[in-house]
Write a protein that holds these residues in place. Structure first.
Motif, PDB file in Angstrom:
ATOM      1  N   THR A   1       0.808  -1.208   0.000  1.00  7.98           N
ATOM      2  CA  THR A   1       0.000   0.000   0.000  1.00  7.98           C
ATOM      3  C   THR A   1       0.843   1.261   0.000  1.00  7.98           C
ATOM      4  O   THR A   1       0.314   2.349  -0.160  1.00  7.98           O
ATOM      5  CB  THR A   1      -0.940   0.034   1.222  1.00  7.98           C
ATOM      6  OG1 THR A   1      -0.150   0.001   2.409  1.00  7.98           O
ATOM      7  CG2 THR A   1      -1.905  -1.131   1.199  1.00  7.98           C
ATOM      8  N   ALA A   2       2.145   1.133   0.157  1.00  8.01           N
ATOM      9  CA  ALA A   2       3.025   2.296   0.193  1.00  8.01           C
ATOM     10  C   ALA A   2       4.005   2.249  -0.973  1.00  8.01           C
ATOM     11  O   ALA A   2       4.458   1.177  -1.375  1.00  8.01           O
ATOM     12  CB  ALA A   2       3.788   2.334   1.504  1.00  8.01           C
ATOM     13  N   THR A   3       4.324   3.412  -1.498  1.00  6.10           N
ATOM     14  CA  THR A   3       5.319   3.511  -2.564  1.00  6.10           C
ATOM     15  C   THR A   3       6.694   3.723  -1.944  1.00  6.10           C
ATOM     16  O   THR A   3       6.829   3.982  -0.744  1.00  6.10           O
ATOM     17  CB  THR A   3       5.000   4.694  -3.488  1.00  6.10           C
ATOM     18  OG1 THR A   3       5.113   5.897  -2.722  1.00  6.10           O
ATOM     19  CG2 THR A   3       3.606   4.572  -4.093  1.00  6.10           C
TER      20      THR A   3
ATOM     21  N   ASP B   1       6.794   6.978  -0.268  1.00  8.53           N
ATOM     22  CA  ASP B   1       6.144   6.976   1.046  1.00  8.53           C
ATOM     23  C   ASP B   1       7.093   6.476   2.131  1.00  8.53           C
ATOM     24  O   ASP B   1       7.193   7.060   3.208  1.00  8.53           O
ATOM     25  CB  ASP B   1       4.883   6.110   1.034  1.00  8.53           C
ATOM     26  CG  ASP B   1       3.787   6.682   0.163  1.00  8.53           C
ATOM     27  OD1 ASP B   1       3.736   7.915  -0.005  1.00  8.53           O
ATOM     28  OD2 ASP B   1       2.972   5.886  -0.342  1.00  8.53           O
ATOM     29  N   TYR B   2       7.779   5.368   1.844  1.00  7.66           N
ATOM     30  CA  TYR B   2       8.738   4.835   2.813  1.00  7.66           C
ATOM     31  C   TYR B   2       9.872   5.836   3.059  1.00  7.66           C
ATOM     32  O   TYR B   2      10.302   6.053   4.180  1.00  7.66           O
ATOM     33  CB  TYR B   2       9.333   3.510   2.338  1.00  7.66           C
ATOM     34  CG  TYR B   2       8.356   2.363   2.403  1.00  7.66           C
ATOM     35  CD1 TYR B   2       7.788   1.977   3.610  1.00  7.66           C
ATOM     36  CD2 TYR B   2       8.020   1.656   1.263  1.00  7.66           C
ATOM     37  CE1 TYR B   2       6.897   0.928   3.680  1.00  7.66           C
ATOM     38  CE2 TYR B   2       7.125   0.607   1.323  1.00  7.66           C
ATOM     39  CZ  TYR B   2       6.575   0.241   2.530  1.00  7.66           C
ATOM     40  OH  TYR B   2       5.702  -0.791   2.594  1.00  7.66           O
TER      41      TYR B   2
ATOM     42  N   ASN C   1       9.840   9.102   2.750  1.00  8.96           N
ATOM     43  CA  ASN C   1       9.372  10.243   3.541  1.00  8.96           C
ATOM     44  C   ASN C   1       9.292   9.918   5.030  1.00  8.96           C
ATOM     45  O   ASN C   1       9.433  10.803   5.868  1.00  8.96           O
ATOM     46  CB  ASN C   1       8.021  10.742   3.030  1.00  8.96           C
ATOM     47  CG  ASN C   1       8.144  11.449   1.704  1.00  8.96           C
ATOM     48  OD1 ASN C   1       9.175  12.044   1.403  1.00  8.96           O
ATOM     49  ND2 ASN C   1       7.097  11.370   0.895  1.00  8.96           N
ATOM     50  N   GLU C   2       9.085   8.655   5.358  1.00  9.88           N
ATOM     51  CA  GLU C   2       9.044   8.242   6.765  1.00  9.88           C
ATOM     52  C   GLU C   2      10.437   8.236   7.394  1.00  9.88           C
ATOM     53  O   GLU C   2      10.599   8.594   8.555  1.00  9.88           O
ATOM     54  CB  GLU C   2       8.419   6.848   6.902  1.00  9.88           C
ATOM     55  CG  GLU C   2       6.940   6.814   6.627  1.00  9.88           C
ATOM     56  CD  GLU C   2       6.138   7.557   7.686  1.00  9.88           C
ATOM     57  OE1 GLU C   2       6.475   7.458   8.880  1.00  9.88           O
ATOM     58  OE2 GLU C   2       5.182   8.248   7.303  1.00  9.88           O
TER      59      GLU C   2
ATOM     60  N   SER D   1      10.036   8.697  -9.101  1.00  7.56           N
ATOM     61  CA  SER D   1       8.582   8.865  -8.956  1.00  7.56           C
ATOM     62  C   SER D   1       7.983   9.799  -9.971  1.00  7.56           C
ATOM     63  O   SER D   1       8.386  10.163 -10.946  1.00  7.56           O
ATOM     64  CB  SER D   1       8.235   9.362  -7.572  1.00  7.56           C
ATOM     65  OG  SER D   1       8.931  10.541  -7.257  1.00  7.56           O
TER      66      SER D   1
END
Length: 80
Positions: free
Chosen positions: A50-52, A55-56, A58-59, A80
């Protein structure tokens, strides 16, 4: 693909659900552990997609040093 009877991997291999997570030696199970609950397996496999990559990234970005985050910013932006 995960179904209640087993797991298939690109039609090359099929693993019965009861054996998932067990250790094998020469094709024989060497552990007597209970079958993993199907709800746990579905939650594990379903949540990972569910995460790109962005996304990972940015965490974890706040944890990186500036030089590393600057070089990764360029890479992630290009991908991206």
């Amino acid at each position: 693909m995960l179904i209640p009877y087993g797991n298939t991997f690109d039609r090359l291999a099929w693993i019965p659900t009861w054996s998932f997570g067990r250790r094998f030696v020469e094709g024989k199970s060497v552990e007597k552990v209970p079958e993993t609950n199907l709800a746990i397996l579905l939650g594990t496999f379903g949540s990972a997609f569910t995460a790109t990559l962005a996304d990972y990234y940015n965490e974890v970005r706040p944890l990186l040093n500036k030089a590393m985050s600057d070089s990764m910013d360029t890479y992630i932006k290009d991908v991206s």
